[in-house]
Design a protein around this motif. Structure first.
Motif, mmCIF file in Angstrom:
data_model
loop_
_atom_site.group_PDB
_atom_site.id
_atom_site.type_symbol
_atom_site.label_atom_id
_atom_site.label_comp_id
_atom_site.label_asym_id
_atom_site.label_seq_id
_atom_site.Cartn_x
_atom_site.Cartn_y
_atom_site.Cartn_z
ATOM 1 N N TYR A 85 9.109 1.172 -0.528
ATOM 2 C CA TYR A 85 8.252 2.090 -1.279
ATOM 3 C C TYR A 85 7.076 2.549 -0.405
ATOM 4 O O TYR A 85 6.661 3.697 -0.458
ATOM 5 N N GLU A 86 6.531 1.612 0.358
ATOM 6 C CA GLU A 86 5.390 1.942 1.215
ATOM 7 C C GLU A 86 5.756 3.046 2.194
ATOM 8 O O GLU A 86 5.033 4.026 2.355
ATOM 9 N N SER B 187 6.589 6.450 0.417
ATOM 10 C CA SER B 187 5.453 7.164 -0.150
ATOM 11 C C SER B 187 4.478 7.602 0.937
ATOM 12 O O SER B 187 3.618 8.439 0.693
ATOM 13 N N PHE B 188 4.616 7.031 2.134
ATOM 14 C CA PHE B 188 3.707 7.413 3.220
ATOM 15 C C PHE B 188 4.082 8.778 3.793
ATOM 16 O O PHE B 188 3.236 9.618 4.048
ATOM 17 N N TYR B 189 5.383 8.999 3.994
ATOM 18 C CA TYR B 189 5.818 10.235 4.632
ATOM 19 C C TYR B 189 6.101 11.295 3.593
ATOM 20 O O TYR B 189 6.894 11.081 2.680
ATOM 21 N N PHE B 190 5.492 12.489 3.763
ATOM 22 C CA PHE B 190 5.697 13.513 2.738
ATOM 23 C C PHE B 190 7.086 14.121 2.839
ATOM 24 O O PHE B 190 7.500 14.879 1.977
ATOM 25 N N ALA C 65 0.862 -1.177 0.000
ATOM 26 C CA ALA C 65 0.000 0.000 0.000
ATOM 27 C C ALA C 65 0.894 1.220 0.000
ATOM 28 O O ALA C 65 1.587 1.476 0.978
ATOM 29 N N THR C 66 0.900 1.950 -1.088
ATOM 30 C CA THR C 66 1.738 3.134 -1.161
ATOM 31 C C THR C 66 0.865 4.378 -1.035
ATOM 32 O O THR C 66 -0.329 4.336 -1.322
ATOM 33 N N GLY C 67 1.490 5.463 -0.614
ATOM 34 C CA GLY C 67 0.753 6.683 -0.356
ATOM 35 C C GLY C 67 -0.003 6.556 0.941
ATOM 36 O O GLY C 67 0.056 5.529 1.621
ATOM 37 N N ARG C 68 -0.723 7.596 1.307
ATOM 38 C CA ARG C 68 -1.494 7.472 2.532
ATOM 39 C C ARG C 68 -2.771 8.268 2.439
ATOM 40 O O ARG C 68 -2.953 9.093 1.543
ATOM 41 N N LEU D 29 9.665 12.003 -3.766
ATOM 42 C CA LEU D 29 9.835 10.907 -4.714
ATOM 43 C C LEU D 29 9.958 11.413 -6.147
ATOM 44 O O LEU D 29 10.004 10.622 -7.078
ATOM 45 N N ILE E 155 9.135 -3.398 -1.943
ATOM 46 C CA ILE E 155 7.823 -2.764 -1.806
ATOM 47 C C ILE E 155 7.628 -2.190 -0.406
ATOM 48 O O ILE E 155 6.953 -1.186 -0.221
ATOM 49 N N ARG E 156 8.253 -2.820 0.607
ATOM 50 C CA ARG E 156 8.116 -2.303 1.977
ATOM 51 C C ARG E 156 8.774 -0.932 2.103
ATOM 52 O O ARG E 156 8.320 -0.077 2.856
#
Lengths: 650, 199
Positions: free
Chosen positions: B74-75, B78-81, A167-170, B85, B71-72
């Motif tokens: 990337y997760e 991409s979660f933290y602004f 799950a990418t992004g939030r 990226l 992928i971990r």
């Protein structure tokens, strides 16, 4: 054990169980999306909210452990309101496209919205839209429909062992996908379609094909690997539209390999739908009567018969009986010349059992790549490794999806193991030192009556039954190699496509009985069109020797017939009619059809020499292995995608 | 992604930092170091290319270093602004638009950034490759609102003119001192302290 009262019903559940499990035990149905029995608990969909006495808020029952004396209520105004609220939130961003969604009719969200959804939406703003992902030729994605339950992520990571989904992004921009576009490198990817509770992941070959209520469902067995996965064949109007796994805790749990699930489109292509007879060097269409008279005239002299890998036990038995009445002992089912005699059942069965893998503490895999040969069994091994099973393998370095050490045959890996287990690949027995490997593997497994750790992993669903029926050279009989090059005058091939037909002698009269026009059919002098596994009532034995029945889902195409009937008719044409006219009479003739009992004699196989020949890499092409899969466009697309995962076929 | 480099290796400075970071985590839990390592990537890219961002090859490198599935990483990234990226301008202008800053004139700060930096709006990068404009939520400098965060430096007590001056200074290669632009001492009242001034 903890005593829990669910809606006034008292149940006892083990400590550490979740409230949801207690509710299930008490017969209360709890709606859920993210919770799945075989995956880790995520607790993020919030649909399973229940009321617990003295808890200030509704609790997510899937992630809440039970306590002794707990009182749970699953149908109070508070619970119903809470679930309605959750459902409203889930539907805010879920498109209203059920009429064009392939999940329609078998969608968890659709079903649960009937119970907890409102009739209209209060949401005035723009719904979010997510770009679809390309994750290969098998799975169609409509990611706007995703409710982010993360089941697919957990399945890929935990069960399939290919951590490629995430799950990418939030927040609102959270998306499930591979981030870098690529085809999933799993042989179990079709299961994502089953576990997705909505229409985000659906079957690409089945897209816009049918609705579940239009389908006729027939129980059958997947014969394209030796796991013997029980399947359900969904048909409409005489056409197989999809294949789904059934649940069997002892075999597949609820998973299925992609090969068996998606290769059925090969059943409609390159089919033999009428008899053919070679005249003046060219195959010409013929009638059954012409084909049989040709056989009656020319199936003479030194006779031989070879059966293929996916043939049902009834046909094998019929052919063996026919050859017996014709007085020939030249029989073989070991198309690669494997060193199996069939004399001792324990030498060719997966004695530990598939479920037994979880009881073993050390496992040595010799000359086999279970990931490609039996992905469902591989998933079971992976499950066991997570619980502590140690695995090593002899053979070329490969990724089995779990931690396994690469060792040599000399390594004493199983030393000190309480329940040692050896898996020997059937392909290893085709090596020149096959007999030696069999003896060595048996010796390493040290079988005892309490724990037989010796396992032979076959490649196809028909291989064990042929061995059990003794389709091997009788006294003085020739084996396959001896029948080649003119060793026999006439050869009957029953679905035997596993060897190079160019090896057959030039003057040998060849009858090919089978369902696909593959290489062996092209060599034949008479072609008898038979039925594929979906088209007949049949018995198959999986690699464990488990007897399984499959039923007719569709009728064979054109003039093709069930194989045992063809053999019965051929026996009459040859003047030696077989003593059965129905399937029941046939089955009554051999004890196999009542189920086989494991061999407990535990006789060690005769010792043989070992060579230092390196183990060949298992066939890398998981998708195209037999006439059905070779004829399947879907499997061809998979094979292509596997070579270039980044540009998976659209 | 045309900006995507084809390879990434940690430089000596990053390696030195990683050698300090990794021992902070117990053996077998190295994956916990993913965020500090992603910061190292971003700093290094800033040092080397003048654009502090995290390319995908670098994420793959972090995954390999920490024994995680790519992928971990990337997760997390991409979660933290905080992790960029995409290719960034040399200076990352982060305008706080949350209520206190907004009431004190963050619209002027934003306008100044657009005018002086040649930016069209949030998410835009200037043609000269110097600036990227982002909107951020409250960064905790409300007492000296409005504020603009440039990379990791807070610039406070801004108005239109002082923001323009700040950006012009960046353009000319200077790096103005962070803090209040009106000479306020930390968060003391405007014009200097008014209590406890004697004794």
């Amino acid at each position: 054990m903890a005593k829990v009262t669910v809606d006034g019903i008292e149940v006892e559940v083990p400590n550490g169980a979740s409230v949801l499990q207690a509710c299930e035990l008490a017969g209360a149905e709890i709606p859920r999306f993210c919770y799945h029995e075989r995956l880790s608990v995520a607790g993020n969909c919030r649909m399973c909210l229940v009321e617990v006495e003295k808890a200030p808020k509704p609790v997510a029952s899937c992630a809440y452990p039970v306590m002794d004396g707990m009182k749970v209520f699953t149908d109070t105004p508070m619970v119903r309101n809470a679930r309605r609220g959750v459902m409203e939130f889930l539907l805010i961003n879920h498109p209203l496209d059920c009429p064009i969604c392939d999940q329609g009719g078998e969608c968890d969200l659709q079903d649960q919205a009937m119970a907890y959804g409102k009739d209209s939406s209060r949401f005035q703003e723009q719904k979010r839209v997510v770009k679809d992902k390309n994750i290969g030729p098998l799975i169609k994605t409509v990611m706007t429909r995703c409710i982010q339950c993360t089941r697919c992520i957990r399945f890929a990571t935990e069960v399939a062992g290919v951590p490629e989904l995430g799950a990418t992004g939030r927040g609102e921009s959270m998306e499930v996908g591979t981030y870098v576009e690529k085809a999933l490198s799993s042989e179990l990817s079709g299961n994502l379609i089953d576990i997705c509770p909505v229409g985000a992941l659906t079957s690409r070959p089945y897209a816009f094909v049918s609705r579940p209520w239009e389908l006729t469902k027939t129980d059958s067995i997947d014969v394209l690997d030796a796991t013997g996965t029980p399947i359900r064949i969904d048909t409409r109007g005489g056409e197989v539209l999809r294949i789904l796994p059934r649940q069997d805790e002892a075999i597949n749990e609820e998973w299925m390999g992609d090969r068996g699930r998606f290769s059925f489109d090969g059943l409609k292509r390159r089919r033999l739908d009428r008899p053919w007879v070679r005249r003046n060097g060219k195959l010409a269409p013929a009638t059954w009567a012409e084909a049989f008279s040709e056989i009656a005239a020319r199936f003479r002299g030194r006779l031989g018969a070879v059966v293929g890998d996916t043939v049902d036990a009834e046909a094998v038995f019929a052919l063996k009986s026919l050859m017996g009445t014709l007085g020939s002992a030249n029989l073989d089912c070991r198309q690669a010349g494997e060193a199996i005699t069939g004399t001792h059942r324990a030498h060719h069965l997966f004695n530990t059992g598939i479920a037994g893998i979880e009881a073993a503490d050390r496992l040595l895999i010799i000359g086999s790549n279970p990931r490609l040969e039996a992905p469902v069994i591989n998933a079971r091994i992976r499950k066991a490794t997570l619980a502590g099973l140690k695995v090593a393998y002899v053979g070329p370095a490969t990724d089995l999806t779990y931690g396994a050490t690469n060792v040599t045959l000399e390594t004493d890996f199983l030393a000190g193991a309480e329940r040692p287990m050896v898996i020997l690949g059937r392909a290893a027995l085709a090596r020149p030192d096959g007999a030696g490997l069999l003896a060595r593997a048996w010796e390493m497994a040290t079988p005892t009556p309490e724990w037989n750790g010796f396992n032979l992993l076959h490649a196809f669903g028909g291989q064990v039954a042929a061995l059990e029926l003794g389709f091997v050279p009788g006294p003085g009989g020739l084996d396959l190699a001896a029948m080649m090059g003119g060793g026999v005058d006439a050869l009957w091939l029953l679905g035997a496509d596993g060897f190079d037909p160019a090896r057959i002698g030039e003057n040998t009269f060849v009858v090919y009985q089978g369902h696909h026009g593959d290489a062996a059919a092209a060599r034949a002098d008479v072609i008898l069109p038979g039925a594929a596994y979906t088209e007949k009532d049949g018995t198959w034995l999986n690699t464990e020797g488990r007897m399984q029945r499959a039923y007719t889902a569709v009728l064979p195409p054109g003039e093709a017939r069930e194989d045992w009937k063809i053999l019965r008719a051929a026996s009459a044409a040859l003047g030696k009619p077989l003593p059965f006219d129905t399937l029941e009479q046939l089955r009554a003739q051999h004890p196999l059809f009542a189920g086989i009992v494991p061999d407990t004699a535990l006789v060690a196989p005769p010792a043989g020499a070992l060579s230092d020949l390196p183990f060949a890499a298992a066939d890398k092409n998981y998708w195209q292995v037999d006439p059905i899969t070779r004829a399947s466009p879907t499997m061809a697309a998979c094979a292509q995608a596997a070579q270039t995962p980044a540009m998976a076929a659209e | 992604m045309s900006d995507e480099p084809t390879s990434f290796v940690f430089d000596a400075e990053a390696e030195a930092n990683i050698a300090k970071i990794l021992p902070r985590y117990p053996a077998g839990k190295q994956a916990s170091a993913v965020i500090p390592l992603l910061y190292q990537v971003q700093y290094q890219m800033g040092r080397q290319t003048g654009s502090a961002w995290v390319p995908r090859v670098a994420m793959d490198m972090v995954a390999e270093r920490l024994g995680m599935a790519p992928i971990r990483v990337y997760e997390v990234a991409s979660f933290y602004f905080m992790f960029n990226l995409k290719k960034m301008g040399r200076y990352h202008l982060q305008v706080c638009g949350t209520t206190p800053c907004w009431l004190r004139g963050s619209d002027d700060v934003l306008r100044a950034c657009k005018d002086a930096g040649g930016l069209k709006g949030y998410g835009d990068s200037s043609a000269d490759g110097l600036f990227t404009l982002s909107e951020v939520e409250c960064m905790g400098a409300c007492v000296n609102a409005p504020m603009l965060c440039i990379d990791e430096d807070y610039h406070e007590d801004l108005n239109y003119e002082r923001t323009v001056a700040l950006i012009e200074a960046l353009k000319s290669g200077e790096r103005p001192a962070p803090g209040s632009s009106i000479g306020r001492q930390t968060s003391a009242p405007e014009g200097g302290p008014i209590v406890l001034v004697e004794g």
